[in-house]
Structure formats: structure tokens, C-alpha cells
Motif scaffolding. Structure first.
Motif, short mmCIF file in Angstrom:
data_model
loop_
_atom_site.label_atom_id
_atom_site.label_comp_id
_atom_site.label_asym_id
_atom_site.label_seq_id
_atom_site.Cartn_x
_atom_site.Cartn_y
_atom_site.Cartn_z
N SER A 128 0.82 -1.22 0.00
CA SER A 128 0.00 0.00 0.00
C SER A 128 0.85 1.27 0.00
N GLY A 129 2.17 1.11 0.03
CA GLY A 129 3.06 2.27 0.06
C GLY A 129 3.12 2.94 1.42
N ALA A 130 2.62 2.25 2.44
CA ALA A 130 2.57 2.84 3.78
C ALA A 130 3.91 2.74 4.49
N ARG A 131 4.13 3.71 5.35
CA ARG A 131 5.25 3.70 6.27
C ARG A 131 4.67 3.48 7.66
N VAL A 132 5.44 2.84 8.51
CA VAL A 132 5.00 2.54 9.87
C VAL A 132 5.91 3.27 10.84
N LEU A 133 5.30 4.07 11.69
CA LEU A 133 6.04 4.85 12.68
C LEU A 133 5.60 4.44 14.08
N PHE A 134 6.53 3.81 14.81
CA PHE A 134 6.28 3.45 16.21
C PHE A 134 6.78 4.60 17.08
N VAL A 135 5.99 4.98 18.08
CA VAL A 135 6.39 6.02 19.02
C VAL A 135 6.53 5.37 20.40
N TYR A 136 7.71 5.57 20.99
CA TYR A 136 8.06 4.98 22.28
C TYR A 136 8.23 6.12 23.30
N PRO A 137 7.21 6.37 24.15
CA PRO A 137 7.27 7.48 25.09
C PRO A 137 7.89 7.09 26.43
N GLY A 138 8.34 8.10 27.14
CA GLY A 138 8.84 7.86 28.49
C GLY A 138 9.59 9.05 29.03
N PRO A 139 10.07 8.93 30.27
CA PRO A 139 10.85 10.02 30.87
C PRO A 139 12.20 10.15 30.15
N SER A 140 12.60 11.37 29.86
CA SER A 140 13.77 11.59 29.02
C SER A 140 15.07 11.05 29.59
N GLU A 141 15.20 11.01 30.91
CA GLU A 141 16.49 10.61 31.49
C GLU A 141 16.86 9.14 31.22
N VAL A 142 15.91 8.28 30.92
CA VAL A 142 16.21 6.88 30.64
C VAL A 142 15.69 6.42 29.28
N LEU A 143 15.06 7.30 28.55
CA LEU A 143 14.33 6.88 27.35
C LEU A 143 15.22 6.27 26.27
N LEU A 144 16.30 6.89 25.92
CA LEU A 144 17.15 6.37 24.86
C LEU A 144 17.67 4.98 25.23
N GLU A 145 18.13 4.82 26.45
CA GLU A 145 18.65 3.53 26.91
C GLU A 145 17.56 2.45 26.82
N LYS A 146 16.38 2.73 27.34
CA LYS A 146 15.31 1.73 27.37
C LYS A 146 14.74 1.47 25.99
N ALA A 147 14.65 2.49 25.16
CA ALA A 147 14.15 2.31 23.79
C ALA A 147 15.13 1.47 22.97
N THR A 148 16.41 1.72 23.16
CA THR A 148 17.43 0.94 22.46
C THR A 148 17.37 -0.52 22.90
N GLU A 149 17.17 -0.74 24.18
CA GLU A 149 17.00 -2.09 24.71
C GLU A 149 15.79 -2.77 24.07
#
Length: 181
Positions: free
Chosen positions: A86-107
Motif C-alpha cells: 500500500s506504500g505505507a510507512r509505519v512509525l512506532f512512538v516509544y514514550p517515556g521520561p527523558s532521562e532513561v528513554l534512549l537507553e530503554k528504547a534501544t534495549e
């Protein structure tokens, strides 16, 4: 009967909160810009100009990795061919507190191999979630799990906001919405 009434009274605030979503089917999607795990930025309006977008709001980091989110992401990745058709793109949004977000999202994301056209974005301190009225502001909660399908004009053609951890959109529902485009 009293037990049923008590459960209903306890559930009503949760259901009412989930119904406060600011974006519904037929509305113009609220634009936002988020960073991906790799550091690049992604803007919703740029994505939908290129074709339909499936926007999936996960629970993110509610102080643990949500197994239902893990399953949902895996199912959508397994349905890659339906989205590419269908030509669609899929965007997942991973919310959380900024102080740990990158670490936990990467995990979280390390369990997956995201195909072309799939994006995994961070929403530090719930900025996008708040814009969309999806903040589940309770202990060990972040956002109401939600799915939106947005057409090339930026109009939401499908939306589902869950007031629980489950009851999320699946690939079949989203593919059916994309077929209507």
C-alpha cells in the motif's frame, strides 16, 4: 450486582481518559517531529506527503518493557509486505521520561530488525503523547496504546485508542483501512 457496579465505577475514569484523545478519525493529524534511536529526526508531515502512515503509539517505558508492545511490534514487522503493497510507512512512538528513554528504547528495539519504511521514534517527556491527548497519567503508565492511519493529505482515516494494555489494532485491521485509500 454491587461488585459489577463497583468495577464499572472504577473503570469509568480510565475509559473516560482514553476517550480524551485529541485526534480521531476524520481529523487532521497533529504534526510533530521526533528523534529516531539513531539520532536522525522524523517529521510526521514529511512522512505522509510520501504516502500513507501507520502511527503506532506504544506504552514505551512504564518502568518495564511491555510484553504486549513487543508482540504488537513483532506482528507489524511480520506484516511488512502488506504495508509495502500500500506504500505505507509505519512509525512506532516509544514514550517515556527523558532521562532513561534512549537507553530503554534501544534495549526494546534491539529485539527487532526494522525493515525499510519502518521507523522507531522516541517521545521524551510525552510531548507528542500530550499533543494527541494520549497520556495515561497513572503509576507505571505512560500512554494509551493507539494506532492511527493517516493518508497523504494528513487526514486520519482510522484510529483506535485502547483504554487498557490490550485491545490494540492488529495488522488485519490496519491493512483493511489502508485498502480503502
Amino acid at each position: 450486582m454491587k461488585k459489577v457496579l463497583a468495577i464499572l465505577l472504577i473503570s469509568l475514569p480510565i475509559i473516560a481518559l482514553a476517550q480524551n484523545a485529541k485526534v480521531k478519525t476524520g481529523d487532521k493529524a497533529i504534526n510533530f517531529k521526533l528523534d529516531l534511536i539513531g539520532g536522525e529526526s522524523i517529521k510526521l508531515s514529511q512522512l505522509y506527503k510520501e504516502g500513507p502512515v501507520v502511527l503506532i503509539v506504544l506504552r514505551g517505558w512504564p518502568e518495564y518493557q511491555c510484553p504486549i508492545c513487543t508482540r504488537q511490534v513483532g506482528e507489524f514487522i511480520a506484516g511488512t509486505d502488506q504495508f509495502k503493497a500500500s506504500g505505507a510507512r509505519v512509525l512506532f512512538v516509544y514514550p517515556g521520561p527523558s532521562e532513561v528513554l534512549l537507553e530503554k528504547a534501544t534495549e526494546f528495539a534491539s529485539d527487532f530488525s526494522f525493515p525499510d519504511g519502518f521507523f522507531f521514534a522516541l517521545d521524551p517527556n510525552y510531548k507528542m503523547i500530550n499533543k494527541y491527548g494520549l497520556r495515561w497519567d497513572a503509576p507505571k503508565e505512560t500512554a494509551y496504546p493507539s494506532t492511527f492511519v493517516i493518508n497523504k493529505k494528513g487526514t486520519v482515516i482510522y484510529s483506535k485508542v485502547s483504554s487498557t494494555h490490550g485491545d490494540r489494532s492488529d495488522v488485519t485491521e490496519v491493512a483493511a483501512a489502508l485498502e480503502k485509500l
